[in-house]
Design an enzyme around this catalytic site. Structure first.
Site, PDB file in Angstrom:
ATOM      1  N   LYS A  37      90.106 -20.114 -10.594  1.00 16.35           N
ATOM      2  CA  LYS A  37      91.420 -19.605 -11.018  1.00 16.35           C
ATOM      3  C   LYS A  37      92.522 -20.591 -10.630  1.00 16.35           C
ATOM      4  O   LYS A  37      93.415 -20.905 -11.423  1.00 16.35           O
ATOM      5  CB  LYS A  37      91.683 -18.240 -10.383  1.00 16.35           C
ATOM      6  N   TYR A  46      84.758 -18.744  -7.183  1.00 15.74           N
ATOM      7  CA  TYR A  46      85.441 -17.965  -8.226  1.00 15.74           C
ATOM      8  C   TYR A  46      86.958 -18.120  -8.108  1.00 15.74           C
ATOM      9  O   TYR A  46      87.646 -18.431  -9.078  1.00 15.74           O
ATOM     10  CB  TYR A  46      85.051 -16.476  -8.119  1.00 15.74           C
ATOM     11  N   SER A  50      94.566 -14.629 -10.576  1.00 15.26           N
ATOM     12  CA  SER A  50      94.251 -13.564  -9.620  1.00 15.26           C
ATOM     13  C   SER A  50      94.982 -13.792  -8.307  1.00 15.26           C
ATOM     14  O   SER A  50      95.201 -14.934  -7.894  1.00 15.26           O
ATOM     15  CB  SER A  50      92.744 -13.567  -9.358  1.00 15.26           C
TER      16      SER A  50
END
Ligand code: UD1
Length: 343
Positions: free
Chosen positions: A157, A153, A129
């Protein structure tokens, strides 16, 4: 050649569109999904659009007790490669439940690596992302930009990207592409698959769509005092079908015997503000979209959009669909499936 592809999270919003494009490219797929934030009906729709059946394993990649059976199934499928999309993705939730996010997202990636090793499949495309860039770079952001995620979060990644780079440097047979998505929106033009949030949508487009269809009263715009052209946040929205085609392009790149691990932005390379997005959706849907200006959302940045030239150079891929197509397709999906897959 990567002919037989495992798609983790293949029933989800991005995953379902990726599966459709994989089938169109002539590949066979095994979807691994636990349906925690997706619907089995999506599988039926993928098969309907692709006019082919797919293999499905309902399993939780993060559950250690299921790892052996997952490994065996990936071996039995004779996988050549994988696209890894399974994971948790709600920023706010990750701040409250960081351990769950690290365990689920990193654990899932490790189980998939183990399964691919066992199957002798060493081509992998990972769903990363643009969130890995944080707010550290000038726009447009290149892959050489500084990384620094601002929440658990985003850090999952970033850490998975790093793990995959270690794997590729330890064993030169691996070819890995970390795709850094900007903001995927829209839906397949058939109106049969699209985004179906479990709960109140966190993201802008699904929220706007639910307001347009009458499921929610009004949109809250999180801040209109950012240093942008109209004060609202600017993002690089990319049509989910373009994004899905970017995954096929990444596999085609790996098929040309490109090994090692690389990071590649998938964005349209253009920024739209929240107000511009609302106006575009209004045009496409011909519905009113009431909104109010609300306080800024914690952790949001003013503006980010991609330098998408690396994907063009390496894969020959560029985003083709504009904001009007994104809105028209998103709206068709919402209108024809007002309650998502439960409709
Ligand atoms: C968010 C995540 C990001 C994740 C991405 C894809 C945050 C802070 N970031 O990106 O980590 O990779 O989704 O899932 O959650 N907005 C409103 N009202 C709304 C919703 C959004 O005004 O109800 C605004 C936001 O302030 C932002 C823009 O719309 O300016 C886009 O927001 P969103 O769709 O949530 O995407 P990101 O925040 O870019």
């Amino acid at each position: 050649m990567t002919k037989r592809i495992v798609v983790t999270g293949g029933a989800g919003y991005i995953g379902s569109h990726v599966c459709v494009e994989l089938l169109a490219s002539g590949r066979d797929i095994l979807i691994i999904d636990n349906f925690s934030n997706s619907h089995p009906e999506a599988i039926a729709r993928i098969e309907e659009i692709g006019e082919r059946n797919v293999e499905v394993l309902e399993a939780d990649l993060a559950d250690a007790s299921q790892a052996n059976s997952i490994v065996e199934r990936v071996k039995a499928f004779r996988a050549d490669g994988a696209i890894h999309l399974a994971g948790l993705k709600a920023v706010g939730e990750s701040v409250v439940q960081p351990a769950r996010y690290y365990q689920t997202n990193i654990g899932s990636a490790l189980t998939l690596l183990q399964a691919l090793e066992a199957a002798g499949a060493k081509s992998l495309v990972f769903s990363s992302s643009a969130t890995v860039y944080g707010e550290l770079n000038d726009n447009p952001v290149t892959e050489e930009g500084r990384t620094g995620a601002t929440n658990p979060y985003g850090r999952t990644k970033l850490y998975i990207e790093e793990i995959l780079k270690d794997v590729a440097s330890a064993d030169g047979a691996w070819g890995i592409v970390n795709l850094r998505y900007f903001n995927p929106v829209g839906a397949h033009s058939s109106g049969r698959i699209g985004e179906d949030p479990n709960d109140i949508p966190n993201n802008l487009f699904p929220f706007i769509a639910q307001v347009a269809v009458g499921r929610r009263e009004k949109l809250s715009i999180f801040g209109n005092d950012y240093p942008t052209r109209d004060g609202t946040g600017v993002r690089d929205y990319i049509h989910v079908v373009d994004l899905a085609k970017g995954h096929v392009a990444a596999l085609d790149y790996l098929d040309k015997d490109n090994r090692g691990a690389i990071d590649v932005n998938l964005g349209a390379g253009k920024g739209y503000s929240v107000l511009e997005s609302v106006a575009a959706f209004k045009r496409a849907s011909n519905r009113d979209i009431p909104y109010e200006i609300a306080p800024r959302r914690e952790g949001d940045i003013a503006e980010i959009y991609a330098d998408a030239s690396k994907a063009k150079k390496l894969f020959g891929w560029t985003a083709e669909k504009d904001i009007d197509a994104m809105c028209a397709d998103h709206w068709r999906w919402q209108r024809e499936n007002p309650e998502g897959y439960r409709s």
